[in-house]
Structure formats: structure tokens, C-alpha cells
Design a protein around this motif. Structure first.
Motif, short mmCIF file in Angstrom:
data_model
loop_
_atom_site.label_atom_id
_atom_site.label_comp_id
_atom_site.label_asym_id
_atom_site.label_seq_id
_atom_site.Cartn_x
_atom_site.Cartn_y
_atom_site.Cartn_z
N UNK A 16 0.84 -1.08 -0.04
CA UNK A 16 0.01 -0.12 -0.08
C UNK A 16 0.86 1.28 0.11
N UNK A 17 0.27 2.31 -0.34
CA UNK A 17 0.64 3.70 -0.13
C UNK A 17 -0.56 4.51 0.30
N UNK A 18 -0.58 5.07 1.84
CA UNK A 18 -1.72 5.59 2.37
C UNK A 18 -1.85 7.05 2.02
N UNK A 19 -3.09 7.30 1.88
CA UNK A 19 -3.36 9.05 1.71
C UNK A 19 -4.39 9.06 2.79
N UNK A 20 -4.49 10.04 3.68
CA UNK A 20 -5.62 10.67 4.80
C UNK A 20 -6.07 11.78 3.90
N UNK A 21 -7.37 11.59 3.39
CA UNK A 21 -8.03 12.74 2.72
C UNK A 21 -8.30 13.95 3.41
N UNK A 50 -0.21 0.92 -8.04
CA UNK A 50 -0.26 -0.17 -7.12
C UNK A 50 -1.27 0.46 -5.95
N UNK A 51 -1.47 -0.33 -4.83
CA UNK A 51 -2.70 -0.34 -4.13
C UNK A 51 -2.55 0.95 -3.29
N UNK A 52 -3.85 1.73 -3.12
CA UNK A 52 -3.96 2.95 -2.32
C UNK A 52 -4.82 2.46 -1.14
N UNK A 53 -4.12 2.89 0.03
CA UNK A 53 -5.01 2.67 1.20
C UNK A 53 -5.66 4.24 1.62
N UNK A 54 -6.78 4.24 1.50
CA UNK A 54 -7.33 5.58 1.71
C UNK A 54 -8.11 5.83 3.07
N UNK A 63 -14.15 11.08 -5.66
CA UNK A 63 -13.39 10.01 -6.01
C UNK A 63 -14.89 8.90 -6.55
N UNK A 64 -15.88 9.39 -6.69
CA UNK A 64 -16.85 8.47 -6.99
C UNK A 64 -16.71 8.01 -8.38
N UNK A 65 -16.28 8.57 -9.30
CA UNK A 65 -15.90 8.14 -10.83
C UNK A 65 -14.67 7.95 -11.00
N UNK A 66 -13.63 7.72 -9.87
CA UNK A 66 -12.29 7.48 -10.09
C UNK A 66 -12.14 6.25 -10.92
N UNK A 67 -11.00 6.39 -11.79
CA UNK A 67 -10.95 5.29 -12.67
C UNK A 67 -10.34 3.93 -12.13
N UNK A 68 -9.54 3.94 -10.98
CA UNK A 68 -8.72 3.09 -10.28
C UNK A 68 -9.45 2.82 -9.04
N UNK A 69 -10.67 2.80 -8.85
CA UNK A 69 -11.42 2.37 -7.73
C UNK A 69 -11.01 1.01 -7.01
N UNK A 70 -10.79 0.17 -8.23
CA UNK A 70 -10.65 -1.47 -7.68
C UNK A 70 -9.13 -1.40 -6.82
N UNK A 71 -8.33 -0.36 -7.09
CA UNK A 71 -7.13 -0.28 -6.36
C UNK A 71 -6.96 0.26 -5.03
N UNK A 72 -8.20 0.71 -4.48
CA UNK A 72 -8.42 1.54 -3.34
C UNK A 72 -8.81 0.62 -2.28
N UNK A 73 -8.24 0.66 -0.99
CA UNK A 73 -8.70 0.12 0.15
C UNK A 73 -9.34 1.18 1.01
N UNK A 340 -0.46 -5.48 2.52
CA UNK A 340 -1.55 -5.66 1.80
C UNK A 340 -2.07 -6.90 2.07
N UNK A 341 -3.54 -6.48 2.42
CA UNK A 341 -4.54 -7.60 2.66
C UNK A 341 -5.52 -7.67 1.60
N UNK A 342 -5.26 -7.98 0.44
CA UNK A 342 -6.19 -8.37 -0.76
C UNK A 342 -7.18 -9.15 -0.54
#
Length: 342
Positions: A16-21, A50-54, A63-73, A340-342
Motif C-alpha cells: 500500500x501507499x496511504x493517503x489521509x484525505x 499499486x494499491x492505495x489505502x485511503x 472519487x465516485x467516478x475515480x478510474x482506479x477504484x478497484x485499487x483502493x482500500x 497488503x491484505x487483498x
């Protein structure tokens, strides 16, 4: 040869890489659309690779129409602010790749800002079983991720201005803090930078704003060439100290000077802490902050391409982030592979 347990370098394989929004109840409220646009760009460059931890109190509508939502936890959690580098886990791992998630105390950079919610993110995240690893409670010691750099081989780079600052661990001496770092992170040496600062910086000179460890015994650092600039003398002294540092094998470091951005001021005339040292190393790319200064922006990219010749170097306009006195590396935190816990 690595110890059984060690602190990985940022350039080692990540999960993961984490973003705190940012949200309306943060200090970003007055400029939320502007900073969210910057966060969207960062999220896009991360999640496309790569996976994003949000982390956020609510899933961001933008981010409702974000194109890479499948890569977001997504982890729903109350937050004070957005500086994931300083409130997120600092992760160690053993030679088999098993992670230990160290939860240090984050107190708003020496109690300058509220951090009660941010300081609870890690324990809550671990409790939701969204990440792999053993939880290690280190809340009796104040430590921010932006204040330390590891080469993954037993050397840690830090600054005395930060680690010895008031309201962090000021009951401990420099010697005691060094011993603590060595024991906790299984280090062989700690390199202390005693010089260097950025005007407008709230962190008391985090090392990730000034000098960064890179592969092959390389350090990328901020160099000021303008003798009339307020930073000139301190950064020159920092450069001289970097020249004196030695690797564990007794060699000098390869030093790569990053340009000093032209001064940027806020609406009150206060200088903002723009720096090219605040870059994020990813698995196949390096994201670095730009400041709408074409010559400096391109020079920073050129230098970073020397430090990371096998990674794509991607610039992101971070003029929004420095309005709250941080930049790209400050709002992100990487986790090594196997977390990562996919």
C-alpha cells in the motif's frame, strides 16, 4: 547482511501507499476544492500503479467516478488532518518479509496542532483487520515518519532540530534518543544533521524536507545557491556536514544537489516551505512536487532521474499543499510488501 528485523528503505518493494484525505473539518476547509484536486492527481498516480489505502471520515465524493477504484482500500475513520507520513504506522519487517507495525505517538509536531484523532488512526485500522502485520505499541515515544530516513541496511538519517525539539521527547538526551532509535530499528549508525531549515516549516526541520537517502549510498539534498537567501548559510552548513558523513564501509556518500525553489509566499507574506526533497518513492516511479517553476522543476526531475534511473519520474503540482506547510511526501506513507491484505 540485514538483521532478522530491520527498517526497510522506501525504495524496497511496497504494497500500500496511504493517503489521509482532506475534508471540511480540516484546516483545508477554506481551499478544499483546490487541495482535493491535488490529492486526486496524487491518488491517480498511485492507484494506477499499486494499491492505495485511503483514510477519511467519509468516502470522498470527488472519487465516485475515480478510474482506479478497484485499487483502493477505504478505511472510514475520524481524522484531524492529512499528514499520513507523520501519523501512519512506521513498518519494519524481518528477512522473511513478515511486517511489524510500529505505532508511535503523533502529537501535532510538538503539540502545535490538534492530533487526538490522527493519533488513533493506526490502532483503529489494525482493529479492522485491513492490513497484515503484528501491532507494536510505541506510543510512549513521539516520532514522525517524516523525521527519519532509512537505507534498509542499518543506517538512519535524521535531524537534531526535530528530534531534540521541545514537546516531543525532551526528557531524553540526544544520546538516549540515539540509543532508543538503534535498539528499536536495529540500527548500526544514526547520522544526525545539525543544520538546515525551511522557512514556514511546522515540523522543526523534518529530514524529508532537506535530505533523502537514495539507493547506492546516494543522498539527494536541497542546495541553495543564492547567497542573499535566508536559507543559504544553514543549507551550506548542511551540505558540508553531508560531505563529512560516511557509510558503514567508510565511504563518502554520492551527493546529488536538488535546486532550491524560488521563494513562494502566502497571502500574508509568509514564505512557504517549498522543497523538491519531499518526493515519494514507489515501486516503479518517483512522484515529486513541482511549483510552476519550469526551470527548477525540470532540474529537480533531472537530478532525481540520476538517483532513480530505473523509475519513472512524475511531477505533481504541489502549490496547494505548501499552503498548509507540507508537500507530497508529507501526505503519503508507504507500506512494505506483505502488509497488503487483498
Amino acid at each position: 547482511m540485514k538483521n532478522d528485523l530491520y527498517l526497510p528503505a522506501e525504495w524496497e518493494s511496497q504494497s500500500y501507499i496511504q493517503l489521509t484525505w482532506p475534508h471540511i473539518d480540516t484546516d483545508w476547509a477554506y481551499m478544499l476544492p483546490e487541495v482535493e484536486n491535488c490529492f486526486i492527481k496524487i491518488a491517480t498516480e498511485i492507484a494506477s500503479r499499486q494499491p492505495l489505502l485511503l483514510v477519511a471520515p467519509e468516502y470522498p465524493e470527488v472519487l465516485n467516478d475515480f478510474p482506479y477504484k478497484e485499487n483502493i482500500t477505504f478505511f472510514q475513520c475520524s481524522t484531524n488532518d492529512t499528514w499520513a507520513r507523520d501519523h501512519a504506522f512506521i513498518t519494519m519487517k524481518d528477512i522473511h518479509g513478515d511486517p511489524q507495525l510500529l505505532d508511535f505517538c503523533f502529537n501535532g509536531w510538538g503539540m502545535k496542532f490538534a492530533a487526538d484523532k490522527d493519533n488513533l488512526i493506526n490502532s483503529k485500522l489494525f482493529g479492522k483487520h485491513l492490513i497484515n502485520g503484528d501491532y507494536i505499541n510505541k506510543r510512549d515515544f513521539v516520532l514522525e515518519g517524516g523525521s527519519i530516513e532509512s537505507d534498509g541496511n542499518g543506517t538512519l538519517l535524521t535531524t537534531s532540530l526535530c528530534l531534540l525539539a521541545p514537546n516531543r521527547n525532551d526528557t531524553k538526551s540526544r544520546h538516549e534518543i540515539e540509543d532508543y532509535l538503534k535498539e528499536t530499528f536495529r540500527l548500526r549508525q544514526v547520522l544526525w544533521l545539525d543544520y538546515g531549515f525551511l522557512a514556514g516549516d511546522d515540523t522543526d526541520s523534518h529530514v524529508d524536507t532537506l535530505a533523502r537517502l537514495c539507493p547506492d549510498n546516494t543522498i539527494a539534498y536541497v542546495k541553495c545557491k543564492d547567497a542573499t537567501d535566508e536559507h543559504y548559510n544553514a543549507l551550506l552548513a548542511m551540505e558540508k556536514q553531508l560531505e563529512s558523513f560516511r557509510t558503514l564501509d567508510g565511504d563518502t556518500y554520492r551527493l546529488l544537489p536538488l535546486p532550491m525553489p524560488e521563494a513562494i509566499y502566502d497571502e500574508n507574506g509568509e514564505r512557504l516551505p517549498a522543497t523538491y526533497a519531499n518526493f515519494l518513492i514507489m515501486n516503479k516511479a518517483v512522484l515529486y512536487p513541482t511549483y510552476d517553476q519550469p526551470e527548477n522543476d525540470m532540474e529537480a526531475k533531472r537530478i532525481l532521474s540520476q538517483a532513480f534511473p530505473n523509475r519513472e519520474i512524475v511531477g505533481i503540482d504541489c502549490r496547494a499543499l505548501i499552503k498548509q506547510h507540507g508537500s507530497l511526501h508529507c501526505v503519503t506513507m508507504q507500506y512494505p510488501e506483505s502488509v497488503f491484505k487483498g
